[in-house]
Design an enzyme around this catalytic site. Structure first.
Site, PDB file in Angstrom:
ATOM      1  N   LYS A 284      12.147  46.826   9.995  1.00 21.14           N
ATOM      2  CA  LYS A 284      12.425  48.237   9.711  1.00 21.14           C
ATOM      3  C   LYS A 284      13.679  48.323   8.859  1.00 21.14           C
ATOM      4  O   LYS A 284      14.751  47.858   9.245  1.00 21.14           O
ATOM      5  CB  LYS A 284      12.619  48.998  11.019  1.00 21.14           C
ATOM      6  CG  LYS A 284      12.982  50.469  10.807  1.00 21.14           C
ATOM      7  CD  LYS A 284      13.129  51.202  12.126  1.00 21.14           C
ATOM      8  CE  LYS A 284      13.492  52.657  11.882  1.00 21.14           C
ATOM      9  NZ  LYS A 284      13.631  53.401  13.141  1.00 21.14           N
TER      10      LYS A 284
ATOM     11  N   LYS B 114       8.112  48.805   8.001  1.00 20.78           N
ATOM     12  CA  LYS B 114       8.415  50.215   7.784  1.00 20.78           C
ATOM     13  C   LYS B 114       9.605  50.363   6.855  1.00 20.78           C
ATOM     14  O   LYS B 114      10.607  49.689   7.063  1.00 20.78           O
ATOM     15  CB  LYS B 114       8.728  50.856   9.135  1.00 20.78           C
ATOM     16  CG  LYS B 114       9.118  52.297   9.076  1.00 20.78           C
ATOM     17  CD  LYS B 114       9.619  52.754  10.411  1.00 20.78           C
ATOM     18  CE  LYS B 114      10.139  54.163  10.222  1.00 20.78           C
ATOM     19  NZ  LYS B 114      10.813  54.660  11.383  1.00 20.78           N
TER      20      LYS B 114
END
Ligand code: PBG
Length: 326
Positions: free
Chosen positions: A196, A249
């Site tokens: 992330k 992400k």
């Protein structure tokens, strides 16, 4: 016979039927996870200004919402909660009557087959907006992971099917796995937000989730966007701690990361098509500058082609409509 004029790659593109026969990637409704934002109150359904078509619902409005989602064949939702109050320790994240715990019970009661994934993070619940506990101005890793594990247990006890830590602390997957197993929840999978990035694409989300930071930024825990080798180390770490599914992400500016993770690991991969990516498409479409349907289906196909098995996307409902009517 090796090249042109015998070899003509255009032959298989001549008609739609031919193209469909040799199509390598197909997006399916069953790949989608739809994010849901839950807010305190009653009879609340408010549209998010920067995310047209996306609403924040109070718990009592969830049955209607989840029935619509299930009717579209979307198999899963990802829950985010906005609590009634926030404090330094994010205590409302891990209370049995917390917003996510209540929402989960209602969703599973209304549509038992829907897969409920809960986001495990403290940022919506802390007064400062950071994803962990602050000690001397720094997010304290080891104090935070205990609270994340507590949060995961309370979500799973409320009926969550998958827990998804999004905080980027070290060791949180292991801490959550151990805590779940100790509490008889060994059947609950962990979907870790493994790679992330500290991304500007989360802008609209932070308004929706009311998790805008009171000071600093998230760069001491979320990843530095220029790095790809580090992403593989993050994924490796989470897998070694027991992650069942790993996430990359954001999705769109990070298709190379999805593809490298696909090459390096055999775990299922989820990609998060985040709020800023959604909002850019919507803003352009509202001006009539893009063909909305074609753009969205192309984006979702690209994410799948890069190697994602699961696509978390705010486009899930509209894409489901289009895919079901094809
Ligand atoms: C953190 C979390 C964030 C998102 C999902 N989980 C925001 C952040 O890290 O600041 C972003 C989702 C999106 O932008 O759509 N709990």
């Amino acid at each position: 016979m090796t090249g042109f004029p015998q070899l003509r790659l255009r032959r298989l593109r001549r008609t739609e039927t031919l193209r469909a026969l040799v199509r390598e990637t197909k997006v399916d409704v069953k790949d989608f996870v739809y994010p849901l934002f839950v807010v305190p109150g009653n009879r609340v359904s408010e549209e998010v200004v920067s995310m047209p078509g996306i609403f924040r619902h109070s718990v009592d409005m969830l049955p209607q919402e989840v029935e619509e989602i299930a009717k579209l064949d979307i198999p899963a939702v990802l829950l985010f909660g906005i609590p009634e109050y926030k404090d330094e320790l994010g205590t409302s994240a891990y209370q049995p009557e917390g917003i996510i715990q209540r929402a989960t019970r209602v969703l599973k009661k209304t549509v038992p087959d829907i897969t409920v994934i809960t986001d495990i993070c403290l940022c919506e619940y802390t007064s400062h907006g950071h994803c962990g506990i602050i000690v001397d101005g720094y997010v304290d890793n080891d104090k935070t992971i205990g609270l994340l594990a507590e949060t995961a247990i309370s979500h799973a006890e409320a009926g969550a099917d998958i827990v998804a830590p999004s905080d980027m602390m070290d060791g949180r997957v292991g801490a959550i796995r151990q805590a779940l197993d100790k509490n008889g929840l060994q059947h609950i999978p962990i979907l870790s937000y493994a790679a992330k990035y500290a991304s500007a694409f989360y802008g609209p989300f932070r308004e929706v989730a009311e998790s805008t930071l009171q000071f600093g930024d998230r760069k001491s825990y979320q990843m530095d966007p220029p790095n790809w080798r580090e992403a593989l180390r993050e994924v490796e770490q989470d897998i070694s701690e027991g992650a069942d599914i790993v996430m990359v992400k954001p999705a769109l500016a990070y298709l190379d990361i999805i593809s490298r993770v696909r090459d390096a690991f055999n775990h299922p991969i989820a990609a998060y098509n985040v709020s800023g990516e959604f909002m850019m498409v919507k803003a352009a479409a509202q001006h009539g500058w893009l063909d909305e349907k074609l753009i969205i289906l192309e984006i979702l196909t690209a994410i799948k082609r890069a190697g994602a098995d699961i696509i978390i996307t705010y486009h899930a409902k509209e894409a489901a409509h289009w895919l079901l009517s094809e």
